[in-house]
Enzyme design. Structure first.
Site, PDB file in Angstrom:
ATOM      1  N   SER A   1      83.901 -40.303 -77.929  1.00  0.00           N
ATOM      2  CA  SER A   1      82.870 -39.857 -77.369  1.00  0.00           C
ATOM      3  C   SER A   1      81.417 -39.696 -78.052  1.00  0.00           C
ATOM      4  CB  SER A   1      82.960 -38.456 -77.052  1.00  0.00           C
ATOM      5  OG  SER A   1      83.433 -37.639 -78.056  1.00  0.00           O
TER       6      SER A   1
ATOM      7  N   ASN B   1      88.055 -27.984 -81.370  1.00  0.00           N
ATOM      8  CA  ASN B   1      87.950 -27.297 -79.996  1.00  0.00           C
ATOM      9  C   ASN B   1      87.057 -26.319 -79.846  1.00  0.00           C
ATOM     10  OD1 ASN B   1      89.931 -29.008 -79.476  1.00  0.00           O
ATOM     11  ND2 ASN B   1      91.794 -27.465 -79.289  1.00  0.00           N
TER      12      ASN B   1
ATOM     13  N   THR C   1      57.303 -24.938 -37.605  1.00  0.00           N
ATOM     14  CA  THR C   1      58.573 -24.889 -37.235  1.00  0.00           C
ATOM     15  C   THR C   1      59.282 -26.039 -36.410  1.00  0.00           C
ATOM     16  OG1 THR C   1      58.398 -23.597 -35.060  1.00  0.00           O
ATOM     17  CG2 THR C   1      58.374 -22.406 -37.173  1.00  0.00           C
ATOM     18  N   HIS C   2      60.277 -26.746 -36.734  1.00  0.00           N
ATOM     19  CA  HIS C   2      60.911 -27.944 -36.136  1.00  0.00           C
ATOM     20  C   HIS C   2      59.895 -29.080 -36.388  1.00  0.00           C
ATOM     21  CE1 HIS C   2      63.447 -25.233 -33.814  1.00  0.00           C
ATOM     22  NE2 HIS C   2      62.300 -24.377 -33.694  1.00  0.00           N
TER      23      HIS C   2
ATOM     24  N   SER D   1      52.492 -51.918 -53.646  1.00  0.00           N
ATOM     25  CA  SER D   1      53.532 -52.664 -53.264  1.00  0.00           C
ATOM     26  C   SER D   1      52.821 -54.137 -53.777  1.00  0.00           C
ATOM     27  CB  SER D   1      53.431 -52.560 -51.719  1.00  0.00           C
ATOM     28  OG  SER D   1      53.827 -53.772 -50.927  1.00  0.00           O
TER      29      SER D   1
ATOM     30  N   LYS E   1      48.923 -50.613 -49.828  1.00  0.00           N
ATOM     31  CA  LYS E   1      49.630 -49.501 -49.871  1.00  0.00           C
ATOM     32  C   LYS E   1      49.723 -48.853 -51.119  1.00  0.00           C
ATOM     33  CE  LYS E   1      53.491 -49.338 -48.393  1.00  0.00           C
ATOM     34  NZ  LYS E   1      54.393 -48.475 -47.144  1.00  0.00           N
TER      35      LYS E   1
ATOM     36  N   ASN F   1      52.035 -45.873 -52.805  1.00  0.00           N
ATOM     37  CA  ASN F   1      53.160 -45.010 -52.444  1.00  0.00           C
ATOM     38  C   ASN F   1      53.388 -43.780 -53.078  1.00  0.00           C
ATOM     39  OD1 ASN F   1      53.980 -47.109 -50.537  1.00  0.00           O
ATOM     40  ND2 ASN F   1      54.839 -48.315 -52.117  1.00  0.00           N
TER      41      ASN F   1
ATOM     42  N   GLU G   1      59.054 -39.194 -54.458  1.00  0.00           N
ATOM     43  CA  GLU G   1      59.964 -39.736 -53.719  1.00  0.00           C
ATOM     44  C   GLU G   1      61.339 -39.900 -54.647  1.00  0.00           C
ATOM     45  OE1 GLU G   1      59.257 -43.546 -50.869  1.00  0.00           O
ATOM     46  OE2 GLU G   1      57.436 -43.042 -52.235  1.00  0.00           O
TER      47      GLU G   1
ATOM     48  N   TYR H   1      92.608 -25.703 -74.468  1.00  0.00           N
ATOM     49  CA  TYR H   1      91.764 -27.054 -74.444  1.00  0.00           C
ATOM     50  C   TYR H   1      92.533 -28.129 -74.039  1.00  0.00           C
ATOM     51  CZ  TYR H   1      88.993 -31.011 -75.894  1.00  0.00           C
ATOM     52  OH  TYR H   1      88.280 -32.227 -75.913  1.00  0.00           O
TER      53      TYR H   1
ATOM     54  N   GLN I   1      86.430 -33.504 -72.634  1.00  0.00           N
ATOM     55  CA  GLN I   1      85.431 -34.295 -73.035  1.00  0.00           C
ATOM     56  C   GLN I   1      84.569 -35.136 -72.124  1.00  0.00           C
ATOM     57  OE1 GLN I   1      86.527 -36.918 -76.675  1.00  0.00           O
ATOM     58  NE2 GLN I   1      86.042 -38.488 -75.340  1.00  0.00           N
TER      59      GLN I   1
END
Ligand code: ARG
Length: 466
Positions: free
Chosen positions: A29, A116, A161-162, A283, A289, A291, A296, A323, A328
């Site tokens: 690990s 542990n 709303t909606h 873009s 563009k 963006n 996002e 344990y 891990q």
């Protein structure tokens, strides 16, 4: 590979053949747990100090161990430390390096403990540091929202709303709605921190140790609120990591909702806000563009954090006490959740002060959506008309205004009176956008006066956290 540099040298006494090379790599690990090196060393220094205080180690031994550990920490920080997969994990890499540096005394460090309880302690220390950093970033974002809310207490936009225009609201009110979500997140984070800040050290492998340890000393040295009550639970519990991921999921759900609105609002169709170029990209094919990549991406990152929450819940499900090596697998989801939360909060805290409303477009949109229709109905009710009748009158007025291509506030008094002679000249006080928002002047309402007071309260609360 000499036996000295292999984890076999740390636990291989009863083995008659060395570990299969693939299995060694498969079970290691260190690639991902080395990020806890600072906490591992911090925990070891506290453990050694406590062993010195109870007389298990001599003061001279403690001194050697502590300075050896500190030199290892310096080397790691200077990029001079060589991590070895053969030594499996961060704990054994550091312990082996210690013995290499200070000789056989280094081998005494592991007295009265096990990996542990060591690993469970390291993760908690690591997460506690991460939580404190995240709390600071959350506060920075809330401060930005409160500042902006105060500045935009009078800015009117359509409330939805909606996703259909419903009633006018102030932009400041909308920003404070976001702030409320974050305030709850902050509370959840602090609640999680309480359960993170409990110390497993001393539980050893699972049952405690035969050495006369004093766990209150280590807890104090490490800033834990208390040692964990039960050694079996201490080494196996990962609830705190699950709780953190649950916090992260909900926080990212909120940031994703903010993002969705920012993305909508920056579109040409809405044009409600301006995001500075430094938070956007272009873009490669469409020159026009710009963006909104940052919101996002934050919206998109919600998915991976939700995934980590499910990973950890599934990891723990059905694990017998105490344990198990399964544990891990707790680190990568947890670390990535921490990284993702830190990145998203930083992006939002940097970006929010730079979000500028396009007040004219917001106003225009509020005017176009018959957003004061409810105000007209309430006006008629105040003049004695039952609400259902008022609803009917307003519905007809809206249909007429639609035909005329006008807002209700743009109709003449005579035009409105066609639908009810209860309507008088004073109707225009309620039909305007300002009249509408100012009328919602109660605790929690959208009136600019209320927004200013709410922002004040939010700021006081924020200050009280310091
Ligand atoms: N690398 C291990 C982990 O992350 C450390 C604890 C290993 N303990 C053991 N008994 N194998 O969980």
């Amino acid at each position: 590979m000499t036996k000295e540099k292999d984890s076999h040298s740390l636990w291989g006494g009863r083995f008659s053949e060395s570990t299969d090379a693939f299995v060694q790599a498969f079970t290691a690990s260190v690639q991902f747990d080395q990020r806890m090196y600072r906490q591992d060393i911090q925990g070891s220094i506290a453990h050694a100090t406590m062993l010195g205080e109870v007389g298990v180690l001599t003061q001279d031994e403690v001194k050697q161990i502590v300075s050896g550990l500190e030199s290892i920490r310096d080397d790691i920080e200077a990029g001079r430390f060589e991590w070895s997969v053969e030594l499996e994990d961060v704990h054994m890499n550091i312990e082996a390096a210690l013995t290499q540096r200070i000789g056989p005394v280094g081998k005494k460090l592991h007295t009265g403990r096990s990996r542990n309880d060591q690993v469970a302690t390291d993760i908690r220390l690591y997460l506690r540091d991460a939580i404190d950093h995240i709390a600071g970033e959350l506060r920075r974002l809330m401060e930005a929202l409160i500042n902006k809310a105060e500045a935009e207490a009078d800015t009117i936009m359509p409330g939805f709303t909606h996703l259909q225009t419903a009633q006018p609201v102030t932009f400041g009110h909308h920003l404070l709605a976001w702030n409320e979500m974050l305030r709850r997140d902050y509370g959840r984070l602090m609640d999680c921190r309480k359960r993170v800040n409990v110390m497993p050290l001393g539980a050893a492998a699972l049952a405690g140790t035969t050495f006369p340890i004093d766990r209150t000393i280590t807890a104090r040295l490490l800033g834990f609120d208390a040692p964990a009550e039960n050694s079996l639970d201490a080494v196996s519990d990962r609830d705190f990591a699950i709780e953190f991921c649950a916090f992260a999921s909900l926080l990212l759900t909120h940031l994703s909702r903010f993002s969705e609105e920012l993305v909508l609002w920056t579109s040409a169709q809405f044009n409600f806000i301006h995001l500075p170029d430094r938070f956007c990209t272009g873009s490669s094919i469409m020159p026009q563009k710009k963006n909104p990549d940052v919101p996002e991406l934050v919206r998109g990152k919600t998915g991976r954090v939700n995934g980590h929450l499910i990973s950890l819940l599934t990891l723990m499900k059905s694990q017998p006490l105490a344990y198990n090596k399964d544990n891990q697998e707790d680190k990568e989801p947890l670390f990535d959740a921490v990284d993702t939360v830190e990145g998203c909060l930083r992006a939002f805290a940097d970006m929010m002060p730079a979000v500028e409303p396009n007040k004219a477009a917001m106003r225009e949109a509020a005017l176009r959506g018959y957003s004061t229709a409810t105000d007209l109905a309430d006006y008629l009710v105040r003049k004695g008309m039952p609400f259902r009748d008022a609803h009917e009158v307003v519905g007809k007025s809206v249909a007429y205004a639609l035909e005329q291509g006008k807002d209700l506030s743009e109709l003449k008094l005579e035009e409105l009176q066609q639908f009810s002679d209860t309507i008088g000249e004073d109707v225009f006080d309620v039909l305007t956008l300002e009249g509408s928002v100012n009328a919602r002047n109660h605790f929690g309402g959208t009136a600019p006066a209320q927004v200013r007071e709410a922002a004040q309260r939010a700021r006081q609360w924020l200050i009280s956290l310091d």
